[in-house]
Design an enzyme around this catalytic site. Structure first.
Site, PDB file in Angstrom:
ATOM      1  N   LYS A  55       0.841  -1.205   0.000  1.00  0.00           N
ATOM      2  CA  LYS A  55       0.000   0.000   0.000  1.00  0.00           C
ATOM      3  C   LYS A  55       0.872   1.250   0.000  1.00  0.00           C
ATOM      4  O   LYS A  55       1.908   1.288   0.677  1.00  0.00           O
ATOM      5  CB  LYS A  55      -0.901  -0.038   1.239  1.00  0.00           C
ATOM      6  N   SER A 112      -9.732   1.196   3.106  1.00  0.00           N
ATOM      7  CA  SER A 112      -8.945   2.055   2.241  1.00  0.00           C
ATOM      8  C   SER A 112      -7.880   1.310   1.435  1.00  0.00           C
ATOM      9  O   SER A 112      -7.266   1.864   0.536  1.00  0.00           O
ATOM     10  CB  SER A 112      -8.246   3.123   3.089  1.00  0.00           C
ATOM     11  N   SER A 143      -9.864  -1.488   7.123  1.00  0.00           N
ATOM     12  CA  SER A 143      -9.333  -1.187   5.792  1.00  0.00           C
ATOM     13  C   SER A 143      -8.602  -2.331   5.106  1.00  0.00           C
ATOM     14  O   SER A 143      -8.242  -2.214   3.943  1.00  0.00           O
ATOM     15  CB  SER A 143      -8.402   0.031   5.859  1.00  0.00           C
TER      16      SER A 143
END
Length: 472
Positions: free
Chosen positions: A74, A149, A173
Site C-alpha cells: 500500500k 482504504s 481497511s
C-alpha cells in the site's frame, strides 16, 4: 490466482525463476491498468531484486518461503527512493528517505516489491474513491467499489498481479476490501507489526497486515513482517512465531461465539444466510456454536469516528507546506501558506475528517466527545474480554451487505461510514481479525470475519483455514 506455495514449488523445481515471476507480475499489472490498482510500478527495482534472488537460489542460499515472490504494498508505507504518496496531492512528489520496518523485513525475506498500490487518501475511506489518483475498480463487478482504504492491495491480489500484498487497517481497511474482492485479509493484534514508516492516520488504531489468495499465504506473510521494533515502542515484545503451525487442525472442540447484536437488523438477508450456512458446517465439523453478547457494540462506529478523526487532525497537522509536500504557489503570507496549501492539496474526505477531529478536540468539546469516546472504547474492550471467557473465537459478518455501488461516497457518505460497523470495534479493542470468503450472495463473495483473542493469530488462522476448506 497462484499461491505463494505454488510459486515456491515452481522456483524449487526450476520450472520458473524469480525474474520470470517478476516479469509476469509486471506484465499483468500493465494488462490490468484499467482497474487502477497501482500508483507506482517499480519495474527496474523489482527486476534487479529478482535477479539477486535467482543468484541466491543458484548458490543454495535461498532466504525462505518468500524469496523471489512478487508482493505489492500500500502506498502509505515508506520505501527508500520511491514515491510514497498516501494517494494525496499533498505528497504527490514525495520520495521516501527511509524504509518502513515491515517492508524492510519483507525484503530481508527475499520478497520482490513490484509496486505501490492505490488507496483512499491518507487511508480515509471505505470505498477507494477518495484517492487523488482516481478510484480503484472492483474486478468482480466494476459498478461496485472494491472497498477501502486498502482497495488497491486487495485488487492487486484478486486480479492476480501478485499472490499477496500488504495493506493497513485503521477501522477495517484490510478486512472490508478483502470481503469486497473475495480474498483473505488479516488485521493482526495491535502491536504485532511495527508501524514505523507507515504514514499515520490514527496512531492508536493503525495496523499493517497481509492480503493473500489463501489463509496460508496471509500466515506466511505475517510471519515475515511481525516482531519487536526499537523504532516503534508500541510493538509487542512477544517473539515471532510460525503462524502456519496450526493450519489444518480444524475446528473440532472449538467454541465459536456468535454476538446476538451482529445478526439482527441491518444485515443483508443473503449475506446472513451464507454466514449461518458456514456456521452449520463448522458445527458439523465438531465446533460448538454459542451466543454471546457485546452490549456496547452499537456505540462502536460513533466512538471510532471521534477517536480516529481526533488523531488524524493531530497527525496531519505536519502537512503545512513548509517542510515537505505540496506548497501553494499562491501563498504570500504565512497563514496563507498553511491555509492554501492544505485546502488545495487535501481532498474533501480528508478535510471533512480533519475538521471533525479538530472540533472534538477543541476547548469545550474535548470532555463531551473525545473523553467519552475513549470511555466507550474501554467498555467495548471489556465486552470482548467477557465474551472470550466462554468462547475461543467470535464469528461476525465483515460487512452488512454487498459492496456498495460506485459514487455513494459523494451521494451518501453516512452509508459508507456504516459499512465499517462490524470491523471498527476490533481496532478500538486492538484485537486480531481475519476476513475469509464463506459463500456467495447476489453473485458476489460474502466475507466472514473471525475475531480472535489478543496475539492468538495462529489459532484464529486455523479457524479461517477451516472456513476456506469448507467453502470449496
Amino acid at each position: 490466482m497462484q499461491t505463494i506455495q505454488e510459486l515456491q514449488a515452481q522456483l524449487a523445481n526450476g520450472s520458473t525463476t524469480a525474474e520470470k515471476l517478476a516479469q509476469a507480475s509486471l506484465e499483468k499489472i500493465e494488462s490490468t491498468k484499467n482497474l487502477n490498482a497501482y500508483i507506482s510500478v517499480l519495474n527496474d527495482r523489482a527486476l534487479e531484486r529478482a535477479k539477486e534472488s535467482d543468484k541466491r537460489r543458484a548458490e543454495g542460499k535461498s532466504l525462505g518461503a518468500l524469496d523471489g515472490i512478487p508482493v505489492a504494498v500500500k502506498d502509505n508505507m515508506c520505501l527508500t527512493g520511491t514515491r510514497t504518496t498516501a494517494a494525496s496531492k499533498i505528497l504527490d512528489n514525495f520520495v521516501a528517505p527511509y524504509t518502513a520496518t515491515a517492508l524492510e523485513k519483507l525484503e530481508a525475506a527475499g520478497a520482490i516489491i513490484v509496486g505501490k498500490t492505490n488507496m483512499d487518501e491518507f487511508a480515509m475511506g471505505s470505498s477507494n474513491e477518495t484517492s487523488y489518483y482516481g478510484p480503484v475498480k472492483n474486478p468482480l463487478d466494476e459498478s461496485r467499489v472494491p472497498g477501502g482504504s486498502s482497495g488497491g492491495s486487495a485488487v492487486a491480489v484478486a486480479s492476480g498481479t501478485v499472490p499477496c500484498a500488504l495493506g493497513s487497517d485503521t477501522g477495517g481497511s484490510i478486512r472490508q476490501p478483502a470481503a469486497c474482492t473475495g480474498v483473505v485479509g488479516l488485521k493482526p493484534t495491535y502491536g504485532r507489526v511495527s508501524r514505523y514508516g507507515l504514514l499515520a492516520y490514527a496512531s492508536s488504531l493503525d495496523q499493517i497486515g497481509p492480503f493473500g489468495a489463501t489463509v496460508r499465504d496471509c500466515a506466511t506473510l505475517l510471519g515475515a513482517i511481525c516482531g519487536i521494533d526499537p523504532h516503534d515502542n508500541t510493538t509487542s515484545t512477544r517473539p515471532t512465531e510460525d503462524f502456519t503451525a496450526k493450519l489444518g487442525t480444524g475446528v473440532k472442540g472449538k467454541v465459536i461465539g456468535v454476538p446476538k447484536e451482529y445478526f439482527g437488523e441491518g444485515l443483508d438477508a443473503e449475506c446472513k444466510a451464507a454466514i449461518e450456512n458456514m456456521l452449520k458446517k463448522m458445527e458439523a465439523e465438531g465446533a460448538t456454536i454459542k451466543e454471546v453478547s457485546l452490549p456496547h457494540i452499537s456505540y462502536a462506529v460513533s466512538s471510532y469516528y471521534i477517536i480516529a478523526t481526533a488523531e488524524a487532525s493531530s497527525n496531519l497537522s505536519r502537512y503545512d507546506g513548509v517542510r515537505y509536500g505540496y506548497r501553494s504557489p499562491e501563498a504570500k503570507k504565512l497563514f496563507d501558506l498553511y491555509a492554501k496549501s492544505r485546502s488545495e492539496a487535501f481532498g474533501k474526505e480528508v478535510q471533512r475528517r480533519i475538521l471533525l477531529g479538530s472540533y472534538v478536540l477543541s476547548a469545550g468539546f474535548y470532555d463531551a466527545y473525545y473523553v467519552q469516546a475513549q470511555k466507550v472504547r474501554r467498555l467495548i474492550t471489556d465486552d470482548f474480554t467477557e465474551a472470550f471467557k466462554t468462547c475461543d473465537v467470535i464469528a461476525s459478518p465483515t460487512m452488512p451487505g454487498l459492496p456498495l455501488k460506485c459514487g455513494m461516497n459523494e451521494s451518501d457518505p453516512m452509508a459508507v461510514y456504516l459499512s465499517d460497523i462490524y470491523t471498527v470495534s476490533l481496532n478500538l479493542a486492538g484485537l486480531p481479525g481475519v476476513s475469509v470468503p464463506c459463500g456467495m450472495a447476489g453473485g458476489l463473495p460474502v466475507g466472514l470475519q473471525w475475531i480472535g483473542k489478543p496475539f492468538q493469530e495462529a489459532d484464529l488462522l486455523a479457524v479461517a483455514e477451516a472456513t476456506e476448506r469448507l467453502n470449496k
